[in-house]
Scaffold this motif. Structure first.
Motif, PDB file in Angstrom:
ATOM      1  N   ILE A 183       0.847  -1.192   0.000  1.00 53.77           N
ATOM      2  CA  ILE A 183       0.000   0.000   0.000  1.00 53.77           C
ATOM      3  C   ILE A 183       0.881   1.240   0.000  1.00 53.77           C
ATOM      4  N   VAL A 184       0.654   2.100  -0.978  1.00 50.77           N
ATOM      5  CA  VAL A 184       1.287   3.415  -1.027  1.00 50.77           C
ATOM      6  C   VAL A 184       0.156   4.432  -0.963  1.00 50.77           C
ATOM      7  N   ASP A 185       0.247   5.351  -0.016  1.00 54.13           N
ATOM      8  CA  ASP A 185      -0.819   6.353   0.095  1.00 54.13           C
ATOM      9  C   ASP A 185      -0.253   7.617   0.727  1.00 54.13           C
ATOM     10  N   PHE A 186      -1.084   8.653   0.743  1.00 48.34           N
ATOM     11  CA  PHE A 186      -0.643   9.955   1.227  1.00 48.34           C
ATOM     12  C   PHE A 186      -0.391   9.955   2.735  1.00 48.34           C
ATOM     13  N   GLU A 187       0.690  10.575   3.138  1.00 48.49           N
ATOM     14  CA  GLU A 187       0.887  10.880   4.547  1.00 48.49           C
ATOM     15  C   GLU A 187      -0.190  11.889   4.959  1.00 48.49           C
ATOM     16  N   ARG A 188      -0.924  11.565   5.995  1.00 45.07           N
ATOM     17  CA  ARG A 188      -1.963  12.468   6.496  1.00 45.07           C
ATOM     18  C   ARG A 188      -1.639  12.807   7.940  1.00 45.07           C
ATOM     19  N   ILE A 189      -1.104  13.981   8.150  1.00 44.64           N
ATOM     20  CA  ILE A 189      -0.649  14.394   9.478  1.00 44.64           C
ATOM     21  C   ILE A 189      -1.241  15.758   9.796  1.00 44.64           C
ATOM     22  N   SER A 193       0.070  18.167   6.872  1.00 45.12           N
ATOM     23  CA  SER A 193      -0.444  17.857   5.533  1.00 45.12           C
ATOM     24  C   SER A 193      -1.292  19.009   5.006  1.00 45.12           C
ATOM     25  N   SER A 194      -1.422  19.060   3.683  1.00 45.48           N
ATOM     26  CA  SER A 194      -2.216  20.119   3.054  1.00 45.48           C
ATOM     27  C   SER A 194      -3.691  19.962   3.404  1.00 45.48           C
ATOM     28  N   ASP A 195      -4.440  21.052   3.237  1.00 39.32           N
ATOM     29  CA  ASP A 195      -5.876  20.995   3.482  1.00 39.32           C
ATOM     30  C   ASP A 195      -6.546  19.983   2.564  1.00 39.32           C
ATOM     31  N   TRP A 196      -6.057  19.861   1.314  1.00 34.96           N
ATOM     32  CA  TRP A 196      -6.646  18.907   0.388  1.00 34.96           C
ATOM     33  C   TRP A 196      -6.517  17.488   0.928  1.00 34.96           C
ATOM     34  N   ILE A 197      -5.343  17.132   1.417  1.00 32.54           N
ATOM     35  CA  ILE A 197      -5.148  15.791   1.965  1.00 32.54           C
ATOM     36  C   ILE A 197      -5.994  15.599   3.215  1.00 32.54           C
ATOM     37  N   LEU A 198      -6.001  16.574   4.100  1.00 30.36           N
ATOM     38  CA  LEU A 198      -6.773  16.449   5.338  1.00 30.36           C
ATOM     39  C   LEU A 198      -8.258  16.285   5.051  1.00 30.36           C
ATOM     40  N   ASN A 199      -8.749  16.921   4.002  1.00 31.15           N
ATOM     41  CA  ASN A 199     -10.172  16.838   3.670  1.00 31.15           C
ATOM     42  C   ASN A 199     -10.522  15.637   2.799  1.00 31.15           C
ATOM     43  N   HIS A 200      -9.545  15.178   2.009  1.00 31.33           N
ATOM     44  CA  HIS A 200      -9.817  14.119   1.026  1.00 31.33           C
ATOM     45  C   HIS A 200      -9.447  12.731   1.539  1.00 31.33           C
ATOM     46  N   VAL A 201      -8.362  12.627   2.271  1.00 31.99           N
ATOM     47  CA  VAL A 201      -7.874  11.329   2.752  1.00 31.99           C
ATOM     48  C   VAL A 201      -8.432  11.103   4.152  1.00 31.99           C
TER      49      VAL A 201
END
Length: 240
Positions: A183-189, A193-201
């Motif tokens: 599994i490869v996926d976005f770091e969500r911290i 992390s960017s707002d896009w990642i925080l809202n999408h992931v």
């Protein structure tokens, strides 16, 4: 989009040679009616414009695309292996995986979006790649027969699993004994992390590890990695 797996498995039994289902004593199957953990997240893939997604997915500014060959090298696949590229999208990794397993291997490009699969089939025909097979999956199952693959690869797609327990159960069933899940996926911290990642992931790496290990997988130390990912993480599991 859901359809009976009986028809899918029957067709595969003729072409792939399915083995028997998992023996008793393995982790229980996912609930029959699992609640979606991310309602609507896959709506953009009901009828995707393929060209726009090629421009979005296959660009050197996307970390996983720029480092796709290193990522596949880190998987250390053996020639002749059968690998599922789950959430194959435009095929950014499909053809790199096809090179890695060689002409004696096979790559199953799995996706819920028929236009993506049409694109991959066309590209494979144009390039003379004959070890790629496309598979239309469901929202809660990868649609592969029991014990039909040696490895499953999920890149920037796990956070699109609306029904993770069910999808993971189907991946586990599809893997042969000792098979591996990458599994490869976005770091969500939070706070980093960017707002896009925080809202999408929907969740971070630790939650992913907990969900996958609870589904009958063992977390393994990563192979010697050369990709040196910064925006994403790389996890390796083995079927228990």
């Amino acid at each position: 989009m859901r359809r009976s797996l009986l028809l899918v498995h029957a067709a595969w039994a003729l072409t792939v040679g399915c083995e028997s289902p998992q023996p008793a004593g393995q982790p229980a199957s996912a609930p029959a009616h699992e609640t979606s953990v991310a309602p609507g997240i896959n709506e953009p893939y009901q009828a995707p414009d393929v060209d726009s997604f090629v421009a979005r997915f296959e660009t050197e500014s996307r970390e996983v695309y720029a480092k796709r060959r290193q990522i596949v090298a880190d998987m250390r696949l053996s020639p002749g292996s059968a690998v599922a590229d789950i959430g194959a999208g435009t095929g950014a990794f499909t053809f790199v995986l096809a090179e890695a397993v060689g002409t004696s291997g096979r790559v199953y490009a799995v996706d819920i979006a028929a236009p993506f699969l049409d694109h991959i089939r066309t590209r494979a025909a144009e390039q003379g790649v004959d070890n790629v097979v496309t598979v239309r999956c469901e929202e809660d199952s990868v649609g592969l027969p029991p014990r039909s693959i040696d490895a499953a690869f999920v890149c920037d797609t796990y956070h699109h699993f609306e029904y993770p327990q069910s999808s993971l159960a189907s991946i586990r069933d599809a893997l042969r004994p000792g098979g591996e899940l990458f599994i490869v996926d976005f770091e969500r911290i939070e706070g980093r992390s960017s707002d896009w990642i925080l809202n999408h992931v929907r969740c971070g790496k630790e939650t992913v590890i907990q969900e996958v290990t609870s589904a009958g997988f063992e977390l393994l130390p990563p192979a010697a990695q050369t990709a040196e990912l910064k925006e994403n993480y790389f996890l390796r599991f083995r079927k228990r």
